[in-house]
Scaffold this active site. Structure first.
Site: not given
Length: 250
Positions: A22, A71
């Protein structure tokens, strides 16, 4: 007027198998719409986190987003963490400070909280978080902040986590919010959904899927069919992206 070469600012996304991402499309469109001709955004698709130093040394690099599966793995490469990132041990935004230090932040927290509060006027008292990866940490942080009690559900449960077999109609009657923080149902595996007793879902439930591709996962379709309030992860992504931009420019 053309930007000078030394004014160039490069941003990007660190992840693995991220062609679908995205972020690149969002920021490229943003830069064009806001006439930020000196800014660019690119994907840094890493097969291993060991290549992160090379990304840090990229010429004119000004800021990075981080996605699955890195992450947590980026943390040892950073000089300091924001308070939420430190508590969650998960980072999705990296800032290159003027003093040469590299800091880690988590804007998923901001994105999820804003999306959830906009979705319902009355927050539920209890929630289930499906999945235990980096994204689930942000969800848990927000639920804790909003004083919503929660349980983790995992295919490989540890400690007090539940397995999917433990999620029955009785449990779903108590836990009105169900957040899918797992990758189950992401394109191209759109025929998959978390293993839940969907017949126990009703109009009193809220189903929130962090997935945005497809916009309506099978998980959400099952909830919608039964009158539940549903949301995908697109708004959350837009909010977290804008928060990242704010951090990079602060």
């Amino acid at each position: 007027m053309e930007s000078k070469k030394n004014d160039l600012r490069r941003f990007g996304l660190v992840g693995k198998n991220i062609d679908y991402s995205f972020s690149r499309g969002y920021f490229s469109q943003k830069f064009k719409a806001e006439n930020l001709l000196n800014c660019s955004y690119e994907n840094f698709d890493l097969t291993s986190i060991d290549s992160l130093r090379e990304v840090f040394n990229t010429d004119k690099i000004s800021g990075l987003n981080v996605t699955t599966p890195y992450k947590r793995e980026v943390i040892p490469f950073l000089d300091r963490l924001s308070k939420p990132s430190s508590e969650m041990q998960a980072v999705n935004t990296i800032k290159f400070e003027k003093n040469g230090k590299i800091s880690g932040h988590n804007t998923d927290v901001y994105g999820f909280e804003k999306s959830l509060v906009e979705l319902t006027a009355k927050l539920p008292k209890q929630a289930l978080i499906l999945g235990t990866g980096g994204a689930s940490s942000a969800v848990a942080y927000v639920l804790d902040k909003l004083k919503i009690k929660f349980l983790y559900v995992s295919r490989n449960p540890q400690g007090k986590h539940l397995n999917y077999q433990a999620v029955n109609a009785e449990l779903l009657n108590e836990y009105q919010l169900i957040v899918n923080a797992s990758p189950i149902g992401t394109y191209p595996n759109v025929e998959l959904s978390p293993d839940l007793p969907y017949q126990a879902i009703n109009e009193g439930h809220i189903l929130f899927d962090l997935i945005y591709n497809p916009l309506e996962t099978l998980f959400l379709k099952e909830g919608k069919k039964r009158g539940a309030t549903i949301s995908n992860g697109l708004k959350m992504l837009e909010y977290q992206a804008e928060k990242s931009w704010e951090i990079w420019n602060s």
